[in-house]
Write a protein that holds these residues in place. Structure first.
Motif, PDB file in Angstrom:
ATOM      1  N   THR A 158       0.635  -1.082   0.263  1.00 50.08           N
ATOM      2  CA  THR A 158      -0.040  -0.010   0.041  1.00 50.08           C
ATOM      3  C   THR A 158       0.892   1.196  -0.021  1.00 50.08           C
ATOM      4  OG1 THR A 158      -0.154   0.192   2.493  1.00 50.08           O
ATOM      5  CG2 THR A 158      -1.830  -1.282   1.062  1.00 50.08           C
ATOM      6  N   ASN A 159       2.253   1.133  -0.048  1.00 42.40           N
ATOM      7  CA  ASN A 159       3.051   2.208  -0.484  1.00 42.40           C
ATOM      8  C   ASN A 159       3.305   3.148   0.861  1.00 42.40           C
ATOM      9  OD1 ASN A 159       2.334   1.133  -3.133  1.00 42.40           O
ATOM     10  ND2 ASN A 159       2.682   3.237  -4.008  1.00 42.40           N
ATOM     11  N   LYS A 160       3.268   2.501   1.984  1.00 41.73           N
ATOM     12  CA  LYS A 160       3.476   3.148   3.210  1.00 41.73           C
ATOM     13  C   LYS A 160       4.492   2.333   4.002  1.00 41.73           C
ATOM     14  CE  LYS A 160      -1.280   5.029   3.716  1.00 41.73           C
ATOM     15  NZ  LYS A 160      -2.606   4.774   4.468  1.00 41.73           N
ATOM     16  N   ILE A 161       5.641   3.060   4.446  1.00 40.18           N
ATOM     17  CA  ILE A 161       6.892   2.599   5.146  1.00 40.18           C
ATOM     18  C   ILE A 161       7.072   3.485   6.493  1.00 40.18           C
ATOM     19  CG2 ILE A 161       9.296   1.973   5.259  1.00 40.18           C
ATOM     20  CD1 ILE A 161       9.013   1.283   2.249  1.00 40.18           C
ATOM     21  N   ASN A 162       7.221   2.900   7.399  1.00 36.47           N
ATOM     22  CA  ASN A 162       7.512   3.648   8.799  1.00 36.47           C
ATOM     23  C   ASN A 162       8.888   3.567   9.381  1.00 36.47           C
ATOM     24  OD1 ASN A 162       6.758   3.324  12.366  1.00 36.47           O
ATOM     25  ND2 ASN A 162       6.905   5.356  11.134  1.00 36.47           N
ATOM     26  N   VAL A 163       9.636   4.527   9.575  1.00 37.91           N
ATOM     27  CA  VAL A 163      10.869   4.538  10.321  1.00 37.91           C
ATOM     28  C   VAL A 163      10.713   5.284  11.277  1.00 37.91           C
ATOM     29  CG1 VAL A 163      13.416   5.376   9.906  1.00 37.91           C
ATOM     30  CG2 VAL A 163      12.078   4.722   7.960  1.00 37.91           C
ATOM     31  N   LYS A 164      10.988   4.372  12.606  1.00 42.21           N
ATOM     32  CA  LYS A 164      10.681   4.897  14.016  1.00 42.21           C
ATOM     33  C   LYS A 164      12.136   4.879  14.726  1.00 42.21           C
ATOM     34  CE  LYS A 164       8.185   3.877  18.207  1.00 42.21           C
ATOM     35  NZ  LYS A 164       7.316   2.904  18.837  1.00 42.21           N
ATOM     36  N   PHE A 165      12.360   6.125  15.409  1.00 45.73           N
ATOM     37  CA  PHE A 165      13.435   6.244  16.349  1.00 45.73           C
ATOM     38  C   PHE A 165      12.933   5.760  17.784  1.00 45.73           C
ATOM     39  CE2 PHE A 165      14.651   9.127  13.036  1.00 45.73           C
ATOM     40  CZ  PHE A 165      16.073   9.057  12.926  1.00 45.73           C
ATOM     41  N   SER A 166      13.370   4.964  18.229  1.00 42.25           N
ATOM     42  CA  SER A 166      13.155   4.349  19.663  1.00 42.25           C
ATOM     43  C   SER A 166      13.394   5.325  20.867  1.00 42.25           C
ATOM     44  CB  SER A 166      13.503   2.972  19.988  1.00 42.25           C
ATOM     45  OG  SER A 166      14.849   3.104  20.507  1.00 42.25           O
ATOM     46  N   THR A 169       5.683   3.376 -10.010  1.00 43.04           N
ATOM     47  CA  THR A 169       5.039   4.718 -10.502  1.00 43.04           C
ATOM     48  C   THR A 169       4.271   5.528  -9.624  1.00 43.04           C
ATOM     49  OG1 THR A 169       3.493   3.318 -11.483  1.00 43.04           O
ATOM     50  CG2 THR A 169       5.455   3.428 -12.998  1.00 43.04           C
ATOM     51  N   SER A 170       3.730   4.783  -8.626  1.00 41.85           N
ATOM     52  CA  SER A 170       2.999   5.322  -7.893  1.00 41.85           C
ATOM     53  C   SER A 170       3.644   6.026  -6.701  1.00 41.85           C
ATOM     54  CB  SER A 170       1.858   4.294  -7.129  1.00 41.85           C
ATOM     55  OG  SER A 170       2.571   3.348  -6.521  1.00 41.85           O
ATOM     56  N   GLU A 171       3.083   6.721  -5.806  1.00 43.98           N
ATOM     57  CA  GLU A 171       3.531   7.621  -4.650  1.00 43.98           C
ATOM     58  C   GLU A 171       3.990   6.717  -3.545  1.00 43.98           C
ATOM     59  OE1 GLU A 171       2.948  11.599  -1.950  1.00 43.98           O
ATOM     60  OE2 GLU A 171       1.018  10.345  -2.706  1.00 43.98           O
ATOM     61  N   LEU A 172       5.126   6.754  -3.027  1.00 45.21           N
ATOM     62  CA  LEU A 172       5.653   6.081  -1.930  1.00 45.21           C
ATOM     63  C   LEU A 172       5.589   7.189  -0.745  1.00 45.21           C
ATOM     64  CD1 LEU A 172       6.861   3.518  -0.289  1.00 45.21           C
ATOM     65  CD2 LEU A 172       9.009   4.532  -0.998  1.00 45.21           C
ATOM     66  N   LYS A 173       4.948   6.694   0.217  1.00 49.58           N
ATOM     67  CA  LYS A 173       4.834   7.528   1.718  1.00 49.58           C
ATOM     68  C   LYS A 173       5.764   6.836   2.752  1.00 49.58           C
ATOM     69  CE  LYS A 173       0.086   9.042   0.442  1.00 49.58           C
ATOM     70  NZ  LYS A 173      -1.380   9.135   1.047  1.00 49.58           N
ATOM     71  N   VAL A 174       6.660   7.656   3.152  1.00 48.73           N
ATOM     72  CA  VAL A 174       7.504   7.286   4.314  1.00 48.73           C
ATOM     73  C   VAL A 174       7.310   8.220   5.452  1.00 48.73           C
ATOM     74  CG1 VAL A 174       9.941   7.132   4.767  1.00 48.73           C
ATOM     75  CG2 VAL A 174       9.161   6.542   2.589  1.00 48.73           C
ATOM     76  N   TYR A 175       6.935   7.616   6.659  1.00 51.85           N
ATOM     77  CA  TYR A 175       6.389   8.210   8.068  1.00 51.85           C
ATOM     78  C   TYR A 175       7.554   8.125   8.663  1.00 51.85           C
ATOM     79  CZ  TYR A 175       1.608   8.100   6.100  1.00 51.85           C
ATOM     80  OH  TYR A 175       0.635   8.277   5.350  1.00 51.85           O
TER      81      TYR A 175
END
Length: 288
Positions: free
Chosen positions: A189-197, A215-221
């Motif tokens: 679904t093009n959603k990735i999370n990078v979390k600082f602990s 080709t679709s938008e990638l969302k990085v949280y």
């Protein structure tokens, strides 16, 4: 005894012409060198002055309480302040031969979670933890300890077709070539999370590099604990940069905690011109 008289021999016309020609040949490069040196020194002075003015503007933007009809004093000249009219509009000020232009835009990628309730579901979550001596990355319960390039994370997403079925390939590296995690997914679904602990510590900036081969938008949280987002002086206790290495990527500044206390982020751009020629430009992220 005979006395021989000696005549003092002078320079011939030909010798005079040759000497003048040699001097003329030497003068041209020497003159060019002098002019080039003066120009370099002048450009250096202009750049130094531009950097100084930009730093004054950024310090002023960080110190004022609001960007609405605020003023910033440059070169201690309170009679000619820089006026920040309103959010999204450019403040401009002429200082002799220099012109200072400032543009401020509210970042619309801020996301906050009330009471640590994550309202966004992600395809994958990677957690960054520990200090520079013991940096760890965790994905799906697997912990990897990183021994080099501890403040870089490279995320690459692309797709391939196998047997008529589209597969999504994700890699998480600490360099451009060293794979830490490799994942293949049938749905994405093009959603990735990078979390600082809460255990994350570093005096250096952490860099998140993302390459999107879709080709679709990638969302990085990028998630930072609310009590680690900003100090009282508005500087980050966890410093990170989001770098788009290619493709359509949107970064979101996510924070776990009370949305009412989440600081708003702004992009500020300062440009210094001399005689309408741009000589210096700097961008900065500012929290209010």
């Amino acid at each position: 005894m005979s006395i021989k008289s000696k005549k003092k021999k002078g320079m011939t016309l030909l010798e005079v012409i040759i000497s003048i020609a040699i001097i003329g040949i030497m003068i041209v490069p020497i003159g060019n060198m002098i002019l080039t040196s003066v120009k370099i020194n002048k450009n250096g002075e202009d750049k130094q002055q531009a950097v100084y003015l930009s730093q004054q503007v950024l310090d002023g933007l960080k110190s004022i309480g609001s960007f609405e009809n605020a003023t910033i004093v440059l070169n201690n000249d309170s009679s000619n302040p820089l006026l920040i009219n309103a959010l999204g509009t450019a403040g401009s000020l002429n200082l002799g031969d220099y012109r200072v232009d400032v543009t401020i835009n509210r970042k619309n990628q801020d996301v906050s979670y009330n009471n640590n309730d994550t309202s966004t579901s992600y395809d994958e979550k990677v957690e960054v933890s520990r200090d520079d001596d013991n940096r760890t990355f965790t994905l799906d319960g697997t912990v990897k300890t990183i021994s080099n390039n501890k403040n870089d994370l490279y995320i690459t997403v692309n797709s391939s077709v196998s047997g008529g079925v589209t597969q999504y390939n994700l890699t998480f590296n600490n360099t451009t070539t060293n794979n830490i995690f490799t994942i293949t997914k049938n749905t994405f679904t093009n959603k990735i999370n990078v979390k600082f602990s809460d255990l994350y510590e570093s005096g250096s900036n952490f860099n998140i590099h993302v390459t999107n081969g879709l080709t679709s938008e990638l969302k990085v949280y990028v998630t930072v604990p609310i009590d680690r987002v900003f100090r009282e002086d508005n500087s980050r206790t966890i410093k990170y940069s989001s770098v788009n290495e290619g493709g359509l990527v949107s970064f979101y500044n996510a924070s776990e905690g009370n949305a009412d206390t989440f600081s708003k982020n702004y992009d500020a751009k300062v440009e210094i011109f001399k005689h309408n020629d741009l000589i210096y430009s700097v961008n900065s992220n500012i929290a209010k």
